[in-house]
Design an enzyme around this catalytic site. Structure first.
Site, PDB file in Angstrom:
ATOM      1  N   CYS A 140      -8.771  15.164  29.398  1.00  0.00           N
ATOM      2  CA  CYS A 140      -9.366  13.912  28.928  1.00  0.00           C
ATOM      3  C   CYS A 140     -10.882  14.006  28.781  1.00  0.00           C
ATOM      4  O   CYS A 140     -11.450  13.559  27.778  1.00  0.00           O
ATOM      5  CB  CYS A 140      -8.986  12.772  29.872  1.00  0.00           C
ATOM      6  SG  CYS A 140      -9.195  13.162  31.625  1.00  0.00           S
ATOM      7  N   HIS A 153     -13.415   6.862  31.280  1.00  0.00           N
ATOM      8  CA  HIS A 153     -14.301   7.915  31.772  1.00  0.00           C
ATOM      9  C   HIS A 153     -15.643   7.809  31.049  1.00  0.00           C
ATOM     10  O   HIS A 153     -15.697   7.500  29.856  1.00  0.00           O
ATOM     11  CB  HIS A 153     -13.725   9.302  31.493  1.00  0.00           C
ATOM     12  CG  HIS A 153     -12.524   9.655  32.314  1.00  0.00           C
ATOM     13  ND1 HIS A 153     -12.033   8.863  33.326  1.00  0.00           N
ATOM     14  CD2 HIS A 153     -11.713  10.754  32.264  1.00  0.00           C
ATOM     15  CE1 HIS A 153     -10.971   9.461  33.863  1.00  0.00           C
ATOM     16  NE2 HIS A 153     -10.762  10.602  33.236  1.00  0.00           N
ATOM     17  N   ARG A 161      -2.572  25.255  28.172  1.00  0.00           N
ATOM     18  CA  ARG A 161      -3.841  25.138  27.451  1.00  0.00           C
ATOM     19  C   ARG A 161      -4.559  26.466  27.248  1.00  0.00           C
ATOM     20  O   ARG A 161      -5.259  26.651  26.256  1.00  0.00           O
ATOM     21  CB  ARG A 161      -4.779  24.169  28.184  1.00  0.00           C
ATOM     22  CG  ARG A 161      -4.357  22.722  28.103  1.00  0.00           C
ATOM     23  CD  ARG A 161      -5.274  21.845  28.929  1.00  0.00           C
ATOM     24  NE  ARG A 161      -4.770  20.478  29.011  1.00  0.00           N
ATOM     25  CZ  ARG A 161      -5.156  19.603  29.926  1.00  0.00           C
ATOM     26  NH1 ARG A 161      -6.051  19.954  30.846  1.00  0.00           N
ATOM     27  NH2 ARG A 161      -4.656  18.384  29.934  1.00  0.00           N
TER      28      ARG A 161
END
Length: 337
Positions: free
Chosen positions: A132, A245, A101
């Protein structure tokens, strides 16, 4: 999409891998041949896809030259080993781990936020899927960022145990059952008991006192928005919820904007479901099985003239991982193949 593509899922037997399989089928991705890959211990397990039985293969024995696109969700160490090998064989890898990333030449993509970054896949044939919590937050904040800019983000996350994979789900279920039957809870996956508890630690602590999960949100937000000046102050909390979440997000904008304007923009944005007034989304009631980011409790900050508050909820296994990866693949085959 008349052209068909050979697709591999590496980490196919994990929670995200199994969901990738579901999402590919639900969204009718143009799959010609599907390859399911995992470690030797999962070899031979079977899944159904588009009416056919597909057998899990051992990644150690797999010929990557058969594949056009691969979705990786087998852990950072395995991505570090196998993604370059697959990429060298001509496969475009969409990696769900954190390993790539922060590499400057690897695009980090949320399709609703920075789809143009996908073009950079040609650098190394690898595209990174963000964390996420970052994904759902930035989908919600993109319209605000485009309209008036964002100076600072304060966010507290309430992250379900599925973010820790099947081991996290099993630990919450097992601890809950034991405690309700008068037995002590065993803790293996999390730093403390998760049943009936909240743990303000996700991943390891860094030297600055933040956890790695929190710093992921900082680094990824700046990279995806291509704005190193944006300030992000996160606290990430693991909560005893199985899926979904939630985030309490406060932003300080570069210019004042009214909450009604924000809601109007969010309502018109693809990928967002807005809850107005006293209605609000929750993980348990609303998020499960959905690919949208759900936003509610939008209001002006009474303590800051350029502040906006939002409550942001999403299915972390779908939009926070599997669906985002498949959406990247959809853009890839639409615009670059």
């Amino acid at each position: 999409m008349s052209q068909q593509f050979n697709v591999a899922i590496f980490g196919a037997t994990g929670a995200v891998g199994e969901t990738m399989l579901e999402v590919l089928q639900e969204r009718e991705f143009p799959v010609d041949e599907l390859f399911l890959l995992a470690s030797e211990r999962s070899e031979g397990k079977t899944y159904r896809f588009n009416g056919k039985t597909v057998r899990v293969q051992n990644v150690e024995e797999f010929d990557w030259s058969q594949v056009h696109i691969a979705l990786f969700s087998a852990g950072g160490e395995l991505s570090a080993k196998w993604a370059p090998i697959a990429a060298e064989a001509g496969v475009v890898v969409i990696d769900n781990t954190s390993h790539f990333r922060y590499d400057y030449d690897i695009p980090l993509v949320v399709p609703e936020v920075n789809p143009e970054a996908i073009a950079e896949f040609r650098n190394r044939n690898i595209i990174a899927n963000p964390n996420c919590s970052t994904i759902q937050m930035l989908v919600a904040l993109k319209p605000i960022y485009d309209a008036v800019g964002i100076e600072r983000i304060n966010v507290t996350t309430y992250q379900s145990v599925s973010g820790a994979g099947k081991a996290g789900i099993d630990e919450l279920a097992g601890q809950t059952a034991k405690l309700l039957n008068g037995y002590p809870a065993e803790t293996n996956t999390f730093s403390q008991q998760i049943a009936f508890n909240c743990i303000p630690q996700i991943d390891q602590f860094m030297d600055n006192g933040y956890t790695k999960e929190e710093m992921k949100m900082v680094w990824e937000t700046q990279k995806i928005f291509n704005d190193p000046s944006i300030m992000v102050n996160p606290t990430c909390v693991r909560v005893p919820v199985f899926y979904g979440h939630a985030e309490a997000v406060h932003v300080e904008t570069r210019a004042p904007i009214d909450a009604e304007q924000v809601m109007d923009m969010l309502e018109q944005t693809d990928g967002i479901e807005l809850f107005r007034g006293a209605d609000f989304p929750t993980q348990v009631r609303d998020a499960g099985g959905k690919d949208h980011v759900l936003v509610g409790r939008v209001r002006n900050d009474i303590s800051h003239h350029s502040g906006i508050n939002l409550w942001v909820v999403a299915d972390n296994v779908r939009k926070g991982a599997a669906t985002n990866a498949v959406q990247i693949a959809e853009l890839l085959v639409r615009d670059y193949f």
